[in-house]
Design an enzyme around this catalytic site. Structure first.
Site, short mmCIF file in Angstrom:
data_model
loop_
_atom_site.label_atom_id
_atom_site.label_comp_id
_atom_site.label_asym_id
_atom_site.label_seq_id
_atom_site.Cartn_x
_atom_site.Cartn_y
_atom_site.Cartn_z
N LYS A 120 0.84 -1.20 0.00
CA LYS A 120 0.00 0.00 0.00
C LYS A 120 0.87 1.24 0.00
CE LYS A 120 -4.09 1.83 0.53
NZ LYS A 120 -3.68 2.73 -0.58
N LYS A 127 5.17 2.15 8.40
CA LYS A 127 3.98 2.91 8.79
C LYS A 127 2.76 1.98 8.93
CE LYS A 127 3.60 6.70 6.40
NZ LYS A 127 3.21 7.63 5.29
N LYS A 186 5.18 2.34 -3.00
CA LYS A 186 5.08 3.75 -3.41
C LYS A 186 5.23 3.82 -4.91
CE LYS A 186 4.61 7.72 -1.22
NZ LYS A 186 4.04 7.88 0.13
N THR A 216 -4.90 12.47 6.78
CA THR A 216 -3.49 12.60 7.20
C THR A 216 -3.38 13.66 8.29
OG1 THR A 216 -2.81 11.96 4.98
CG2 THR A 216 -1.13 13.00 6.36
N ASN A 237 -2.46 19.60 0.80
CA ASN A 237 -3.60 19.03 1.50
C ASN A 237 -3.30 18.83 2.99
OD1 ASN A 237 -6.00 17.68 2.18
ND2 ASN A 237 -5.18 15.71 1.54
N SER A 253 -7.25 5.03 4.30
CA SER A 253 -7.19 4.28 3.05
C SER A 253 -7.58 2.82 3.30
CB SER A 253 -5.77 4.29 2.47
OG SER A 253 -5.57 5.45 1.70
N1 GLU Z 1 0.62 8.92 0.51
C1 GLU Z 1 0.16 8.70 1.83
C2 GLU Z 1 1.31 8.32 2.75
O1 GLU Z 1 2.45 8.60 2.46
C3 GLU Z 1 -1.01 7.73 1.90
C4 GLU Z 1 -0.75 6.35 1.40
C5 GLU Z 1 -2.03 5.51 1.31
O2 GLU Z 1 -3.08 5.96 1.68
O3 GLU Z 1 -1.89 4.38 0.84
O4 GLU Z 1 1.11 7.82 3.82
#
Ligand code: GLU
Length: 427
Positions: free
Chosen positions: A68, A92, A104, A188, A219, A356
Site C-alpha cells: 500500500k 507505517k 510507493k 493525514t 492538502n 485508506s
Molecule cells: N501517501 C500517503 C502516505 O504517504 C497515503 C498512502 C495511502 O493511503 O496508501 O502515507
C-alpha cells in the site's frame, strides 16, 4: 553523508534492530525492496507532440499483506526516492497494525506544467504500464504529493477498463462518488492532530499557549494548520513551495486558505486584500520558517528539510513530521542532543493510510461508513499506537522514532518469521 535516501532510511532500521530480538533473516529481508518497476509512459500532448515520462512503482515488503502506498507527481521523483518512501510505508502500516505491506509510486514531472487533459492521459498511461503490478489483493495506490482524488478516480477507472469489471478497491483516496471514503481527504492531517492532542495532554500544555509553524500548504499542511487554528493553537507561520508568512500574534488560517485556494499561491496572499491588512506579518523563506523559535514545528512538505546543515539552528521544542522523511538520520542525532522531541512520520502521518485501509474495507464489503465512524476509528487506532510507542520509548529510554521502528519491527518480524526461518536448518 550518504546521498542515497534509501540507505539513510535504512539507518533507522539498523538503529532499531539494536533494541529488538528479531531474527537476522528479518533484518536482511527488510534491507531490500521486493520489486521495483520502472516504466516509460508515452503521452500525446495537447499540441500534438509525443512526450515520454518516467514512472515508478516499488513494492517494498508484503509480509503483512498487499502492499500500500501513494503515487507522487513531482520533478524530484527518482527510483531511490520511491524506494525510500515504500520502505517508510512498510513500517507505517505495521505501526498502525494495518494488514498491508509498503509500496510507493511516482512520475517525474512538474504537474503544474500539464493541462488537465494531459494529466489524465498521463495517469491512464501510467495505469496501463503498471496494471500487472497492482491490484486490490496485490498493491493498492493512493494519493501523495501533487496527486489527489481526481487522479485516483482516473486510476480506478482505467484499471476497471483493463480488468473489464468495476474494481474500486484497487485504489484509495478516490472521489466519494466512485467509492471513496468520507474523511479520506482530511485523514493525514486529522491523524496528526489526534497524535498532537494526545501528546499535549502528556506535556501538560494548553493549545492557546502553544505556538506552531507549519511548512507546506498542500492538502496535509493546510488542513493541519486549519485544525490547529480551530482548536485554539497559535499558528504563527505557514509556507508553501514559494515562501511563507510569519505573525507573532498568530495567523488567520481559514482566510489564508481561502486566499490560497483562489490565487493558488501563498505568495499572492502576502500583500493582497484582507489577510495582509488583518495582521502585521513578515514574509519569510522556508529555511527561516524551519528555524523559528516556536513550541511546535510541523514539516508537512517534502523529505530532507532538516539536515546536518541546519539541524543546529532548529529552535522548536517539538517536531511533528507530517511529511514523509523531512529529517535525515544525521539530523536526528543533532536534534536529540539539543533535547528536541521528534514525533516520527511513520506514526504522525499514518492517518492517511489508515483511512485508506478503511476505504479498502468499505469497497470490499460494499457497506459505507459515516464520517463520524471513520474519524472515531481513526482516533482510537492512532492514539492507541501512539501510547504504545510512547511506552516503548520510556521503557527502553530511546527516541519516539526508534520506538516506532521497534514497534513496527516486532510486528514485521512475526509475519516474516511465520513464513519460514533459518531455524529449520539449525540442529
Ligand atoms: N501517501 C500517503 C502516505 O504517504 C497515503 C498512502 C495511502 O493511503 O496508501 O502515507
Amino acid at each position: 553523508m550518504s546521498h542515497s535516501l534509501l540507505s539513510d532510511a535504512n539507518q533507522r532500521l539498523e538503529k532499531a534492530l539494536q533494541y529488538v530480538a528479531v531474527d537476522e533473516d528479518v533484518a536482511e529481508r527488510l534491507r531490500f525492496p521486493k520489486a521495483s518497476l520502472i516504466v516509460s509512459i508515452p503521452v500525446r500532448m495537447d499540441n500534438g507532440t509525443l512526450r515520454i515520462f518516467q514512472g515508478y512503482r516499488v513494492r517494498y515488503d508484503d509480509s503483512r499483506g498487499p502492499t500500500k502506498g501513494g503515487v507522487r507527481y513531482h520533478p524530484g521523483v527518482t527510483l531511490d526516492e520511491v524506494q525510500s518512501l515504500a520502505f517508510w510505508m512498510t513500517f507505517k502500516c505495521a505501526v498502525l497494525n494495518l494488514p498491508f505491506g509498503g509500496a510507493k509510486g511516482g512520475i517525474t514531472l512538474n504537474p503544474k506544467e500539464l493541462s488537465k487533459f494531459e494529466l489524465e492521459r498521463l495517469t491512464r498511461g501510467y495505469v496501463d504500464a503498471i496494471a500487472d503490478f497492482i491490484g486490490p489483493d496485490v498493491d493498492i495506490p493512493a494519493p501523495d504529493v501533487y496527486t489527489n482524488q481526481m487522479v485516483m478516480g482516473w486510476m480506478m477507472d482505467q484499471y476497471s477498463i483493463i480488468q473489464r469489471k468495476i474494481t474500486p478497491a484497487v485504489v484509495t483516496g478516490k472521489p466519494v462518488s466512485m467509492g471513496g471514503s468520507l474523511g479520506r481527504e482530511t485523514a493525514t492531517a486529522m491523524g496528526a492532530f489526534f497524535v498532537m492532542q494526545a501528546a499535549l495532554v502528556r506535556m501538560n500544555r494548553n493549545p492557546k499557549d502553544t505556538t506552531v509553524a507549519v511548512q507546506g500548504f498542500g492538502n496535509a499542511g493546510a488542513t493541519i494548520a486549519e485544525l490547529l487554528f480551530s482548536a485554539g493553537y497559535k499558528v504563527v507561520a505557514v509556507s508553501d513551495s514559494k515562501g511563507g508568512v510569519f505573525a507573532a500574534e498568530g495567523l488567520d488560517i481559514p482566510s489564508l486558505r481561502h486566499m490560497k485556494d483562489s490565487t493558488r499561491t501563498l505568495k499572492a496572499v502576502y500583500c493582497k486584500g484582507t489577510v495582509c491588512n488583518q495582521v502585521e506579518h513578515t514574509v519569510i523563506t522556508n529555511a527561516q520558517l524551519l528555524e523559528l523559535d516556536v513550541d511546535i514545528l510541523v514539516p508537512a512538505a517534502l523529505e530532507n528539510q532538516i539536515t546536518a546543515e541546519n539541524g543546529d539552528r532548529i529552535q522548536a521544542r517539538y517536531i511533528f513530521e507530517v511529511a514523509n522523511g523531512p529529517i535525515t538520520s544525521e539530523a536526528d542525532t543533532i536534534l536529540e542532543t539539543k533535547g528536541i522531541q521528534v514525533f516520527p512520520d511513520i506514526l504522525v502521518n499514518a492517518g492517511g493510510v489508515t483511512v485508506s485501509y478503511f476505504e479498502w474495507v468499505q469497497n470490499r464489503n460494499g457497506l459505507y461508513w459515516t464520517l463520524e465512524e471513520v474519524n472515531d476509528r481513526l482516533e482510537k487506532s492512532i492514539t492507541l499506537e501512539a501510547e504504545r510507542i510512547w511506552a516503548i520509548a520510556q521503557d527502553l529510554n530511546i527516541s519516539m522514532r526508534t520506538a516506532a521502528y521497534v514497534h513496527a519491527l516486532n510486528r514485521l518480524g512475526d509475519a516474516i518469521k511465520a513464513k519460514g526461518t533459518r531455524d529449520y536448518y539449525i540442529n
